[in-house]
Write an enzyme that holds these catalytic residues in place. Structure first.
Site, PDB file in Angstrom:
ATOM      1  N   PRO A  10     -38.709 -18.161 -27.339  1.00  0.00           N
ATOM      2  CA  PRO A  10     -37.780 -18.217 -26.073  1.00  0.00           C
ATOM      3  C   PRO A  10     -37.341 -17.030 -25.420  1.00  0.00           C
ATOM      4  O   PRO A  10     -37.078 -16.335 -25.973  1.00  0.00           O
ATOM      5  CB  PRO A  10     -36.642 -19.054 -26.366  1.00  0.00           C
ATOM      6  N   ASN A  11     -37.461 -16.943 -24.175  1.00  0.00           N
ATOM      7  CA  ASN A  11     -37.050 -15.757 -23.365  1.00  0.00           C
ATOM      8  C   ASN A  11     -37.930 -14.428 -23.534  1.00  0.00           C
ATOM      9  O   ASN A  11     -37.683 -13.607 -22.679  1.00  0.00           O
ATOM     10  CB  ASN A  11     -35.531 -15.672 -23.439  1.00  0.00           C
ATOM     11  N   ARG A  18     -35.781  -8.452 -18.439  1.00  0.00           N
ATOM     12  CA  ARG A  18     -34.398  -9.225 -19.408  1.00  0.00           C
ATOM     13  C   ARG A  18     -33.732  -8.211 -19.977  1.00  0.00           C
ATOM     14  O   ARG A  18     -34.431  -7.323 -20.898  1.00  0.00           O
ATOM     15  CB  ARG A  18     -35.227 -10.208 -20.271  1.00  0.00           C
ATOM     16  N   TYR A  23     -33.943  -4.565 -24.572  1.00  0.00           N
ATOM     17  CA  TYR A  23     -35.111  -4.837 -24.975  1.00  0.00           C
ATOM     18  C   TYR A  23     -36.539  -4.002 -23.925  1.00  0.00           C
ATOM     19  O   TYR A  23     -37.700  -4.186 -24.592  1.00  0.00           O
ATOM     20  CB  TYR A  23     -35.555  -6.411 -24.365  1.00  0.00           C
ATOM     21  N   ASN A  75     -42.498 -13.313 -33.301  1.00  0.00           N
ATOM     22  CA  ASN A  75     -40.819 -12.663 -32.973  1.00  0.00           C
ATOM     23  C   ASN A  75     -40.295 -14.204 -32.352  1.00  0.00           C
ATOM     24  O   ASN A  75     -40.647 -14.701 -31.183  1.00  0.00           O
ATOM     25  CB  ASN A  75     -40.869 -11.765 -31.543  1.00  0.00           C
ATOM     26  N   ALA A  78     -34.336 -16.330 -30.171  1.00  0.00           N
ATOM     27  CA  ALA A  78     -33.262 -17.084 -30.587  1.00  0.00           C
ATOM     28  C   ALA A  78     -33.495 -17.953 -31.785  1.00  0.00           C
ATOM     29  O   ALA A  78     -32.658 -18.163 -32.528  1.00  0.00           O
ATOM     30  CB  ALA A  78     -32.386 -17.759 -29.571  1.00  0.00           C
ATOM     31  N   GLU A  99     -41.942 -11.014 -39.481  1.00  0.00           N
ATOM     32  CA  GLU A  99     -40.998 -11.299 -38.686  1.00  0.00           C
ATOM     33  C   GLU A  99     -40.833 -10.057 -37.678  1.00  0.00           C
ATOM     34  O   GLU A  99     -40.380  -9.066 -38.463  1.00  0.00           O
ATOM     35  CB  GLU A  99     -39.634 -11.658 -39.332  1.00  0.00           C
ATOM     36  N   HIS A 101     -38.470  -8.123 -34.567  1.00  0.00           N
ATOM     37  CA  HIS A 101     -37.305  -8.199 -33.462  1.00  0.00           C
ATOM     38  C   HIS A 101     -37.485  -6.869 -32.882  1.00  0.00           C
ATOM     39  O   HIS A 101     -37.570  -5.772 -33.476  1.00  0.00           O
ATOM     40  CB  HIS A 101     -35.936  -8.383 -34.005  1.00  0.00           C
ATOM     41  N   ARG A 108     -26.046  -5.853 -33.955  1.00  0.00           N
ATOM     42  CA  ARG A 108     -25.692  -6.556 -32.710  1.00  0.00           C
ATOM     43  C   ARG A 108     -24.718  -7.855 -33.170  1.00  0.00           C
ATOM     44  O   ARG A 108     -24.094  -7.913 -34.285  1.00  0.00           O
ATOM     45  CB  ARG A 108     -26.914  -7.353 -31.973  1.00  0.00           C
TER      46      ARG A 108
HETATM   47  C1  DQA Z   1     -34.763 -10.869 -30.604  1.00  0.00           C
HETATM   48  C2  DQA Z   1     -33.488 -10.946 -31.203  1.00  0.00           C
HETATM   49  C3  DQA Z   1     -32.667 -12.130 -31.129  1.00  0.00           C
HETATM   50  O1  DQA Z   1     -31.386 -12.143 -31.545  1.00  0.00           O
HETATM   51  C4  DQA Z   1     -32.807 -12.582 -29.660  1.00  0.00           C
HETATM   52  O2  DQA Z   1     -32.373 -14.130 -29.321  1.00  0.00           O
HETATM   53  C5  DQA Z   1     -34.218 -12.623 -28.863  1.00  0.00           C
HETATM   54  C6  DQA Z   1     -34.833 -11.394 -29.246  1.00  0.00           C
HETATM   55  C7  DQA Z   1     -35.313  -9.363 -30.555  1.00  0.00           C
HETATM   56  O3  DQA Z   1     -36.650  -9.190 -30.192  1.00  0.00           O
HETATM   57  O4  DQA Z   1     -34.697  -8.330 -30.720  1.00  0.00           O
HETATM   58  O5  DQA Z   1     -34.588 -13.321 -28.006  1.00  0.00           O
HETATM   59  O6  DQA Z   1     -35.677 -11.651 -31.522  1.00  0.00           O
END
Ligand code: DQA
Length: 145
Positions: A10-11, A18, A23, A75, A78, A99, A101, A108
């Protein structure tokens, strides 16, 4: 040619616009085309998928088994911090995964420090920006040998 499935949660469709301070300015389309090109050099086929929906991500992970996907690069956004369902899907198909990020989640908010995936992942990347995807793909290609 071995297949690697890249899943963004998501997102992450908003990458580039964003919270660019966290990011960066690279879009998801740029990340995906970069990974496909890198896959060409490394001799792996890169498949890309993004969804804002937990169940759609679970379904895509299940489908990967029938497509003979060798590795998953994910990735989970959230859902990293909330989703037992995505963890169970990855464990259920038994496809090794990395995984990724973009941000250093450990630097954070405390709620980002726990991942439901890390203890079943082959490797975890955090804080390398969008370059982390390419580094993870390079690692996977090395494991495919
Ligand atoms: C994320 C880190 C997560 O905590 C966050 O909710 C994201 C992006 C990252 O790529 O740093 O959406 O996975």
């Amino acid at each position: 040619m071995s297949k690697v499935l890249v899943i963004n949660g998501p997102n992450l469709n908003l990458l580039g616009s964003r919270e660019p301070g966290i990011y960066g300015a690279t879009t998801l389309a740029d990340v995906e085309s970069g990974l496909r090109a890198q896959g060409g050099t490394l001799g792996v086929e890169v498949l890309c998928f993004q969804s804002n929906h937990e169940g759609a991500i679970v379904d895509r992970i299940h489908a990967a088994r029938d497509e003979d996907v060798a590795w998953i690069l994910i990735n989970p956004g959230a859902y990293t911090h909330t989703s037992v369902a995505i963890r169970d899907a990855l464990a259920g198909v038994a496809i090794p995964f990395v995984e990724v990020h973009i941000s250093n989640v450990h630097k954070r908010e405390p709620f980002r420090h726990h991942s439901y995936l890390s203890d079943v992942a082959e490797a975890v990347m955090a804080g390398f920006g969008t370059a982390g995807y390419g580094l993870a793909l390079q690692y996977i290609a090395g494991r495919l040998g």
